[in-house]
Each structure stands twice: as structure tokens, then as C-alpha cells.
Write a protein that holds these residues in place. Structure first.
Motif, mmCIF file in Angstrom:
data_model
loop_
_atom_site.group_PDB
_atom_site.id
_atom_site.type_symbol
_atom_site.label_atom_id
_atom_site.label_comp_id
_atom_site.label_asym_id
_atom_site.label_seq_id
_atom_site.Cartn_x
_atom_site.Cartn_y
_atom_site.Cartn_z
ATOM 1 N N PHE A 1 2.648 1.692 -3.595
ATOM 2 C CA PHE A 1 1.823 1.988 -4.661
ATOM 3 C C PHE A 1 0.906 3.057 -4.627
ATOM 4 O O PHE A 1 0.566 3.963 -5.407
ATOM 5 C CB PHE A 1 0.961 0.841 -5.038
ATOM 6 C CG PHE A 1 1.715 -0.524 -5.879
ATOM 7 C CD1 PHE A 1 2.514 -0.324 -6.694
ATOM 8 C CD2 PHE A 1 1.984 -1.690 -4.786
ATOM 9 C CE1 PHE A 1 3.137 -1.337 -7.435
ATOM 10 C CE2 PHE A 1 2.718 -2.715 -5.432
ATOM 11 C CZ PHE A 1 3.204 -2.752 -6.636
ATOM 12 N N TYR A 2 0.467 3.350 -3.379
ATOM 13 C CA TYR A 2 -0.598 4.482 -3.049
ATOM 14 C C TYR A 2 0.081 5.508 -2.331
ATOM 15 O O TYR A 2 -0.757 6.637 -1.907
ATOM 16 C CB TYR A 2 -1.740 3.816 -2.536
ATOM 17 C CG TYR A 2 -2.410 2.924 -3.392
ATOM 18 C CD1 TYR A 2 -2.990 3.190 -4.522
ATOM 19 C CD2 TYR A 2 -2.381 1.608 -3.060
ATOM 20 C CE1 TYR A 2 -3.372 2.244 -5.311
ATOM 21 C CE2 TYR A 2 -3.013 0.529 -3.790
ATOM 22 C CZ TYR A 2 -3.575 0.897 -4.869
ATOM 23 O OH TYR A 2 -4.017 -0.153 -5.953
ATOM 24 N N GLU B 1 0.859 -1.137 -0.007
ATOM 25 C CA GLU B 1 -0.009 -0.086 -0.146
ATOM 26 C C GLU B 1 0.921 1.327 -0.188
ATOM 27 O O GLU B 1 0.576 2.188 -0.823
ATOM 28 C CB GLU B 1 -0.861 0.005 1.255
ATOM 29 C CG GLU B 1 -1.933 -0.858 1.027
ATOM 30 C CD GLU B 1 -3.247 -0.576 0.469
ATOM 31 O OE1 GLU B 1 -3.494 0.653 0.086
ATOM 32 O OE2 GLU B 1 -3.656 -1.389 -0.377
ATOM 33 N N GLY C 1 3.151 7.509 -3.850
ATOM 34 C CA GLY C 1 3.012 6.289 -4.220
ATOM 35 C C GLY C 1 3.451 6.370 -5.833
ATOM 36 O O GLY C 1 3.259 7.340 -6.283
ATOM 37 N N LEU D 1 1.333 4.976 -7.879
ATOM 38 C CA LEU D 1 0.341 5.131 -8.728
ATOM 39 C C LEU D 1 -0.549 6.684 -8.553
ATOM 40 O O LEU D 1 -0.636 6.947 -7.468
ATOM 41 C CB LEU D 1 -0.995 3.887 -8.380
ATOM 42 C CG LEU D 1 -0.238 2.455 -8.799
ATOM 43 C CD1 LEU D 1 -1.410 1.332 -8.377
ATOM 44 C CD2 LEU D 1 0.178 2.393 -10.317
#
Length: 61
Positions: free
Chosen positions: A49-50, A46, A59, A61
Motif C-alpha cells: 500500500f505505501y 505496508e 505503493g 496509495l
């Protein structure tokens, strides 16, 4: 300087199970340990990526 983020998942493993593990037993109950490791891995994913605003982590993404 960026803040340090520390992840911690409490779990319980009986002394008997630890002794059995040290002694080479393969049939010990480490479900709590595995569950804790999986929770940490999900939290790391988490963060990667975020992101984590409190830790100033952007993150992917």
C-alpha cells in the motif's frame, strides 16, 4: 533488474512443541509463530500500500 526484498522475523519454538505438533497435538504454544506471521503480514501490507523505496516498490496509495 529490481532488488530482492526478503522479510525475516526471528522466533523461537521449543523442540518439545515441534514434536508435539508433529505428533498431532492441538494444545501447543505457537504464540511466537503466530506473532511472527502477523508481523510479516503487516510488513507486506505496508509494502503493497505505501511502497518500499529501497526495494523500488511503488505503493498503491
Amino acid at each position: 533488474m529490481k532488488p530482492l526484498i526478503e522479510l525475516e522475523i526471528p522466533f523461537k519454538l521449543s523442540f518439545k512443541e515441534v514434536e508435539a505438533l508433529i505428533g498431532g497435538a492441538e494444545d501447543i504454544d505457537i504464540d511466537a509463530l503466530v506473532e511472527g506471521a502477523e508481523k510479516i503480514a503487516r510488513a507486506e501490507d505496508e509494502a503493497i500500500f505505501y511502497g518500499v523505496e529501497e526495494g523500488e516498490i511503488r505503493g498503491l496509495l
